[in-house]
Design a protein around this motif. Structure first.
Motif, PDB file in Angstrom:
ATOM      1  N   MET A 334       0.857  -1.183   0.000  1.00 28.55           N
ATOM      2  CA  MET A 334       0.000   0.000   0.000  1.00 28.55           C
ATOM      3  C   MET A 334       0.892   1.232   0.000  1.00 28.55           C
ATOM      4  O   MET A 334       1.793   1.350   0.829  1.00 28.55           O
ATOM      5  N   HIS A 335       0.640   2.126  -0.908  1.00 26.13           N
ATOM      6  CA  HIS A 335       1.451   3.331  -1.032  1.00 26.13           C
ATOM      7  C   HIS A 335       0.736   4.485  -0.352  1.00 26.13           C
ATOM      8  O   HIS A 335      -0.479   4.646  -0.477  1.00 26.13           O
ATOM      9  N   TYR A 336       1.478   5.277   0.412  1.00 23.97           N
ATOM     10  CA  TYR A 336       0.892   6.493   0.963  1.00 23.97           C
ATOM     11  C   TYR A 336       1.740   7.693   0.568  1.00 23.97           C
ATOM     12  O   TYR A 336       2.951   7.602   0.377  1.00 23.97           O
ATOM     13  N   ARG A 337       1.039   8.826   0.451  1.00 25.43           N
ATOM     14  CA  ARG A 337       1.702  10.079   0.091  1.00 25.43           C
ATOM     15  C   ARG A 337       1.053  11.197   0.905  1.00 25.43           C
ATOM     16  O   ARG A 337      -0.183  11.289   0.972  1.00 25.43           O
ATOM     17  N   VAL A 338       1.878  12.005   1.550  1.00 31.39           N
ATOM     18  CA  VAL A 338       1.379  13.112   2.359  1.00 31.39           C
ATOM     19  C   VAL A 338       1.841  14.415   1.713  1.00 31.39           C
ATOM     20  O   VAL A 338       3.036  14.614   1.487  1.00 31.39           O
ATOM     21  N   LYS A 339       0.878  15.299   1.429  1.00 33.70           N
ATOM     22  CA  LYS A 339       1.198  16.592   0.815  1.00 33.70           C
ATOM     23  C   LYS A 339       0.771  17.722   1.742  1.00 33.70           C
ATOM     24  O   LYS A 339      -0.315  17.675   2.325  1.00 33.70           O
ATOM     25  N   ARG A 340       1.632  18.702   1.884  1.00 28.40           N
ATOM     26  CA  ARG A 340       1.269  19.941   2.577  1.00 28.40           C
ATOM     27  C   ARG A 340       1.277  21.036   1.530  1.00 28.40           C
ATOM     28  O   ARG A 340       2.341  21.424   1.032  1.00 28.40           O
ATOM     29  N   GLY A 341       0.082  21.479   1.162  1.00 29.32           N
ATOM     30  CA  GLY A 341      -0.018  22.357   0.002  1.00 29.32           C
ATOM     31  C   GLY A 341       0.361  21.565  -1.241  1.00 29.32           C
ATOM     32  O   GLY A 341      -0.165  20.485  -1.490  1.00 29.32           O
ATOM     33  N   HIS A 342       1.314  22.077  -2.013  1.00 31.58           N
ATOM     34  CA  HIS A 342       1.786  21.370  -3.209  1.00 31.58           C
ATOM     35  C   HIS A 342       3.037  20.528  -2.944  1.00 31.58           C
ATOM     36  O   HIS A 342       3.514  19.821  -3.833  1.00 31.58           O
ATOM     37  N   GLU A 343       3.551  20.598  -1.724  1.00 31.04           N
ATOM     38  CA  GLU A 343       4.795  19.907  -1.390  1.00 31.04           C
ATOM     39  C   GLU A 343       4.525  18.506  -0.850  1.00 31.04           C
ATOM     40  O   GLU A 343       3.708  18.322   0.063  1.00 31.04           O
ATOM     41  N   ILE A 344       5.193  17.493  -1.392  1.00 26.85           N
ATOM     42  CA  ILE A 344       5.130  16.141  -0.845  1.00 26.85           C
ATOM     43  C   ILE A 344       6.091  16.077   0.335  1.00 26.85           C
ATOM     44  O   ILE A 344       7.298  16.242   0.184  1.00 26.85           O
ATOM     45  N   ILE A 345       5.559  15.847   1.531  1.00 23.46           N
ATOM     46  CA  ILE A 345       6.405  15.855   2.726  1.00 23.46           C
ATOM     47  C   ILE A 345       6.699  14.445   3.236  1.00 23.46           C
ATOM     48  O   ILE A 345       7.561  14.270   4.101  1.00 23.46           O
ATOM     49  N   ALA A 346       6.001  13.439   2.727  1.00 17.41           N
ATOM     50  CA  ALA A 346       6.298  12.045   3.092  1.00 17.41           C
ATOM     51  C   ALA A 346       5.687  11.133   2.043  1.00 17.41           C
ATOM     52  O   ALA A 346       4.609  11.399   1.508  1.00 17.41           O
ATOM     53  N   GLU A 347       6.398  10.035   1.760  1.00 14.94           N
ATOM     54  CA  GLU A 347       5.909   9.073   0.766  1.00 14.94           C
ATOM     55  C   GLU A 347       6.602   7.742   1.007  1.00 14.94           C
ATOM     56  O   GLU A 347       7.823   7.695   1.172  1.00 14.94           O
ATOM     57  N   SER A 348       5.837   6.667   1.062  1.00 10.60           N
ATOM     58  CA  SER A 348       6.438   5.364   1.316  1.00 10.60           C
ATOM     59  C   SER A 348       5.428   4.263   1.010  1.00 10.60           C
ATOM     60  O   SER A 348       4.272   4.533   0.655  1.00 10.60           O
ATOM     61  N   ASP A 349       5.892   3.011   1.156  1.00 13.98           N
ATOM     62  CA  ASP A 349       5.043   1.834   0.969  1.00 13.98           C
ATOM     63  C   ASP A 349       4.929   1.070   2.286  1.00 13.98           C
ATOM     64  O   ASP A 349       5.867   1.044   3.095  1.00 13.98           O
ATOM     65  N   ILE A 350       3.775   0.448   2.485  1.00 14.66           N
ATOM     66  CA  ILE A 350       3.558  -0.450   3.625  1.00 14.66           C
ATOM     67  C   ILE A 350       3.226  -1.820   3.060  1.00 14.66           C
ATOM     68  O   ILE A 350       2.282  -1.956   2.277  1.00 14.66           O
ATOM     69  N   PRO A 351       4.002  -2.868   3.408  1.00 18.30           N
ATOM     70  CA  PRO A 351       3.723  -4.208   2.878  1.00 18.30           C
ATOM     71  C   PRO A 351       2.320  -4.684   3.301  1.00 18.30           C
ATOM     72  O   PRO A 351       1.904  -4.462   4.437  1.00 18.30           O
ATOM     73  N   VAL A 352       1.627  -5.349   2.374  1.00 14.24           N
ATOM     74  CA  VAL A 352       0.287  -5.864   2.661  1.00 14.24           C
ATOM     75  C   VAL A 352       0.194  -7.304   2.174  1.00 14.24           C
ATOM     76  O   VAL A 352       0.538  -7.605   1.026  1.00 14.24           O
ATOM     77  N   SER A 353      -0.263  -8.180   3.054  1.00 20.81           N
ATOM     78  CA  SER A 353      -0.549  -9.563   2.677  1.00 20.81           C
ATOM     79  C   SER A 353      -1.834  -9.973   3.396  1.00 20.81           C
ATOM     80  O   SER A 353      -1.839 -10.217   4.603  1.00 20.81           O
ATOM     81  N   ILE A 354      -2.934 -10.001   2.644  1.00 19.38           N
ATOM     82  CA  ILE A 354      -4.243 -10.279   3.226  1.00 19.38           C
ATOM     83  C   ILE A 354      -4.861 -11.486   2.539  1.00 19.38           C
ATOM     84  O   ILE A 354      -5.020 -11.509   1.311  1.00 19.38           O
ATOM     85  N   GLN A 355      -5.179 -12.485   3.326  1.00 23.25           N
ATOM     86  CA  GLN A 355      -5.928 -13.646   2.853  1.00 23.25           C
ATOM     87  C   GLN A 355      -7.283 -13.623   3.562  1.00 23.25           C
ATOM     88  O   GLN A 355      -7.344 -13.503   4.773  1.00 23.25           O
ATOM     89  N   GLY A 356      -8.348 -13.747   2.822  1.00 22.66           N
ATOM     90  CA  GLY A 356      -9.671 -13.736   3.437  1.00 22.66           C
ATOM     91  C   GLY A 356     -10.251 -12.338   3.499  1.00 22.66           C
ATOM     92  O   GLY A 356      -9.748 -11.398   2.877  1.00 22.66           O
TER      93      GLY A 356
END
Length: 567
Positions: A334-356
């Motif tokens: 899962m990718h997340y991106r945090v913007k303050r105004g037009h500036e990207i202040i944080a961006e990263s991935d969180i591993p996801v493994s979901i069964q069911g």
């Protein structure tokens, strides 16, 4: 369809039940003629047509009585047998041809395995999340139902609920192909072969109606008179030119309210679903939110951000969940991106493994923010392939104003006598009324009133960035406010509460005017009660700095006599 010729051997009725463990379908027949076998052939169909042939079979007819009027026929399913589900609705159409007969009957069915355990519903071992609608229309033809259902599916709906009624069979024909479960009262026995039948009482948690102001550009034929009366009341109140703004601003708040309600239910692990009012979908149809954005929080897979407050100062903390009821597992970051105004202040991935299926906590965004010198809009975007949800938060500077005190250039008061004296002397006044002659309570969510209409470019809000409509940084302030009734007074509020169209008061929360030699800014928000809140503190600074400056220049003028009609 039955052949019109009269045959000695014939089928008069058919009931179907499936046995997925035995990979077979059992037909319960009422017959005439006592025939010993029949031919079966057909195919699998989805909304686009045939997907696969159903291999022809010659099946033995087993009678349950000596008169040979009731019989059963076991049909072996082919190796490729498609299961019916709202995510992949495939039905089987079979043609039954009794031996030594010209009769040919066409029947259809779908392979379901629906089970209930309290509020939990399962089909083919997959847990369902019912996202329900109660249709207001009851057409007779299949194509109209199909069009309605395809639109509902685009908005994430997978369940229709009919209270104390049952739609025509055309609705079930369409639902079989569209992938909509139908829960209805007293479904006729002749409909029972439809896989779209939801045979349980779902007892869904209901989401309330959040009304928007009428859209006078699109008047439903059934409500022409009511819309005309609402429009006339608005014109007579001197606000006819605000109709479009009222619709947009109230509708944007309604979208926020529905999103909050849906996500709150999504975050309850044991909840089996919810029922949305039909009014919710008018917001999508009128363009106040795109189907794609609506689908981001109302579908079989939803990314959820859980946080304590919409207003930030120097830290963002958000727990991330996924509510997953899709047919496939999830094995993608899962990718997340945090913007303050037009500036990207944080961006990263969180591993996801979901069964069911169910509610899954997958991680957390924990982020220190640079101190803010002015109000920032902070957006958090969460995404998986084909899925995205987002959140709008507001970062405020640290509190700057300790108390609401007068200065040399501005009188800040709740005293009516003091206010009038300063105005006579030509001074500037920021007035917080303790009592008005006519006022109504202020409510953030849509209720008796329909949200804010804000002149966001007004200089009084120059240090308080906002939208034209209600957003959460107003919640605390509106809760500590009353609305001034300004009927018949020639004023255009800087911040106006939209009244319901049956009453149509002109309601002010922040408004200004010239009086005598002075200038007056009236604020209905009791800021002294909540000055420790960063949003209230920043709003206070914005209006104080404005009312203390050369920019304070009201366009409208009132006499004391006119002012007395308000206060």
């Amino acid at each position: 369809m039955m052949n019109n010729s009269i045959d000695k051997n014939r089928i008069t009725s058919v009931k179907i039940s499936s046995n997925l463990k035995q990979h077979s379908v059992l037909l319960a027949l009422c017959t005439e003629g006592g025939f010993q076998w029949m031919q079966v052939k057909g195919g699998w169909y989805d909304i686009n047509g045939k997907t696969e042939d159903f291999p022809a079979q010659t099946c033995e007819v087993i009678y349950a009585d000596k008169e040979k009027t009731h019989a059963s026929v076991k049909i072996t399913l082919p190796e490729i047998a498609f299961l019916w589900d709202e995510t992949s609705p495939v039905i089987c159409k079979l043609q039954l041809h009794p031996a030594d007969s010209e009769q040919k009957i066409e029947i259809s069915f779908g392979l379901t395995d629906l089970k209930a355990d309290g509020s939990i519903f399962m089909n083919h071992g997959r847990r369902l999340m019912l996202r329900s609608e109660r249709p207001q229309k009851m057409p007779e033809d299949k194509q109209t139902w199909l069009k309605m259902m395809q639109e509902s599916k685009a908005y994430g709906i997978n369940h229709y609920q009919f209270l104390n009624s049952c739609p025509p069979e055309a609705a079930f024909d369409a639902a079989d192909l569209a992938g909509i479960w139908i829960e209805a009262e007293s479904i006729p026995e002749a409909y029972q072969n439809h896989p779209s039948i939801f045979p349980f009482q779902s007892q869904l948690q209901e989401i309330p109606v959040y009304r928007s102001y009428p859209d006078f550009n699109h008047i439903p034929e059934s409500e022409t008179e009511a819309f005309f009366n609402d429009q006339e009341r608005l014109k007579n109140a001197g606000m006819g030119d605000l109709a479009e703004e009222f619709f947009t601003c109230s509708g944007k708040l309604a979208v926020q309210c529905y999103k909050k309600e849906i996500e709150s239910i999504m975050q309850l692990p044991e909840m089996g679903g919810f029922c949305l009012p039909s009014e919710a979908f008018s917001l999508v149809r009128h363009g106040l939110i795109s189907p794609e954005r609506w689908n981001g929080f109302c579908s079989d897979t939803v990314l959820l951000g859980q946080y304590s407050d919409d207003v930030l100062t120097n830290h963002l903390s958000m727990n991330i969940f996924i509510r997953h009821h899709g047919i496939s597992s999830i094995n993608a970051p899962m990718h997340y991106r945090v913007k303050r105004g037009h500036e990207i202040i944080a961006e990263s991935d969180i591993p996801v493994s979901i069964q069911g299926q169910g509610l899954f906590e997958i991680g957390k965004i924990d982020l220190d923010l640079k101190p803010a010198s002015h109000v920032h809009k902070v957006r958090v975007f969460l995404s998986l392939p084909g899925k995205e949800n987002s959140y709008k938060l507001w970062q405020m500077p640290e509190t700057e104003i300790k108390t609401l005190e007068s200065t040399e250039s501005l009188c800040i008061t709740s005293n009516l006598t003091e206010m009038k004296f300063v105005l006579k002397c030509g001074g500037n006044v920021l007035y917080f009324p303790e009592h008005l002659k006519n006022q109504i309570p202020s409510v953030y969510e849509i209720n008796d009133t329909l949200g804010l209409n804000i002149d966001k470019h007004h200089r009084a809000l120059g240090q308080f960035r906002c939208e034209r409509w209600s957003t959460p940084q107003w919640r605390e302030m509106i809760t500590h406010a009353d609305c001034a009734v300004l009927d018949g007074i020639h004023l255009h509020p800087i911040i106006q509460m939209i009244d319901n169209p049956q009453r149509t008061h002109k309601l002010g929360l922040l408004f200004e005017c010239n009086v005598e030699k002075g200038k007056l800014l009236i604020c209905m928000i009791r800021l002294s009660e909540i000055l420790s809140k960063p949003e209230a503190n920043r709003f206070a600074k914005s209006i104080i700095d404005y009312a203390s400056s050369e920019a304070f220049a009201p366009k409208e003028t009132l006499t004391f006599s006119q002012l007395d009609q308000i206060i």
